[in-house]
Enzyme design. Structure first.
Site, PDB file in Angstrom:
ATOM      1  N   SER A 102       8.227   3.786   4.764  1.00 15.36           N
ATOM      2  CA  SER A 102       9.477   3.883   4.016  1.00 15.36           C
ATOM      3  C   SER A 102       9.194   3.835   2.520  1.00 15.36           C
ATOM      4  CB  SER A 102      10.438   2.769   4.436  1.00 15.36           C
ATOM      5  OG  SER A 102      11.751   3.102   4.042  1.00 15.36           O
ATOM      6  N   ASP A 146       0.870  -1.169   0.000  1.00 20.26           N
ATOM      7  CA  ASP A 146       0.000   0.000   0.000  1.00 20.26           C
ATOM      8  C   ASP A 146       0.906   1.218   0.000  1.00 20.26           C
ATOM      9  OD1 ASP A 146      -1.938  -1.911   0.392  1.00 20.26           O
ATOM     10  OD2 ASP A 146      -2.793  -0.999   2.196  1.00 20.26           O
ATOM     11  N   HIS A 193       4.965  -7.539  -0.257  1.00 15.49           N
ATOM     12  CA  HIS A 193       4.632  -8.816  -0.869  1.00 15.49           C
ATOM     13  C   HIS A 193       5.327  -8.972  -2.223  1.00 15.49           C
ATOM     14  CE1 HIS A 193       1.135  -9.673   1.909  1.00 15.49           C
ATOM     15  NE2 HIS A 193       1.293  -8.359   2.100  1.00 15.49           N
TER      16      HIS A 193
END
Length: 272
Positions: free
Chosen positions: A241, A79, A138
């Site tokens: 980050s 995200d 992911h």
């Protein structure tokens, strides 16, 4: 290279975030963070479930998201905000508009000239994870990990104001660089970039990588048979980050643009 003050700040914050306070205090800390930062907790457990602020940061989805299983669909690994994306000019990419850096420098010294040259005139995508985002990352497509490199560095903030004023920020910050190969033999790099207050960047398949530790030299790990599947959770940032993807020429046809918010599992490109 000596330790930088940003590392000390991040380590101190990490100790606070990992501390388990008495439940009423921890519930107050967690709920306050959710409210102040505007976290959307619909896909997660309630804030009171988490025994530390770091457990809240690194929360997992209650149920995995649905994403395309088409081998040609490249999904977002996280995200985030797409802070910049587009074509690499030879091996030069954008931090943000007007702020260029050399991809070869981002990748560091443990890759050969030939390995670095695969990104010449290729494609790049910068994913900025803010403190309110889901912090796990992911795998974007079925792949084989060929090499992982840990490069110690600084912990400057990677938010938009910092990107606008500090040239080569990604290159100065600590990072983990993964060289990956798709099922169709296309190669790309996935670069995890640290930021202020990111105590740890977890890499589940390589426990030898210890970030924000008292390590001053970079290290490299090579693999012969390390295969990961699209959607696999392989770690997290312990705070917001950045992830940078650098892909070889003609590998990705982007379906996103700079300034767009994306979600893990969203198809963001086609693999050519």
């Amino acid at each position: 290279m000596s330790r930088h003050i940003t590392s000390a700040i991040s380590q101190i914050f990490g100790k606070f975030a990992n501390k388990e306070f008495p439940k009423p205090i921890q519930d107050f800390i967690n709920s306050s963070y959710v409210n102040i930062m505007g976290l959307d907790m619909q896909e997660f457990h309630t804030p009171q479930t988490y025994h530390s602020l770091n457990a809240l940061f690194t929360r997992k989805l209650r149920e995995d998201r649905v994403y395309s299983l088409d081998a040609n669909d490249f999904i977002s690994p996280c995200d985030s905000l797409i802070s910049e994306c587009g074509a690499l000019n030879n091996e030069v990419s954008l931090q943000i508009k007007g702020m260029r850096y050399r991809s070869y420098d981002l990748l560091g010294e443990h890759f050969t000239k030939e390995e670095k040259e695969i990104v010449n005139n290729g494609t790049f995508i910068n994913f900025y994870l803010s403190p309110k985002d889901y912090h796990r990352y992911h795998i974007p497509t079925n792949l084989k990990v060929l090499k992982a490199v840990h490069i110690p560095g600084r912990f400057y903030p990677v938010n938009m104001p910092s990107l606008k004023k500090r040239l080569n920020l990604f290159i100065e910050n600590e990072r983990v660089v993964l060289l990956c190969e798709t099922a169709s033999k296309k190669r790309f790099y996935m670069v995890l970039v640290s930021a202020l207050n990111v105590g740890v960047m977890q890499v589940a398949f390589e426990p030898k990588i210890k970030t924000n530790a008292d390590i001053l030299q970079s290290s490299a790990y090579s693999y012969d048979n390390l295969y990961l599947n699209k959607g696999d959770d392989f770690g997290c940032f312990e705070m917001g980050s950045t992830i940078v993807i650098l892909a070889e020429k003609n590998m990705l046809e982007l379906d996103v643009k700079s300034g767009e918010n994306v979600k893990y599992g969203q198809t963001i490109a086609k693999i050519s």
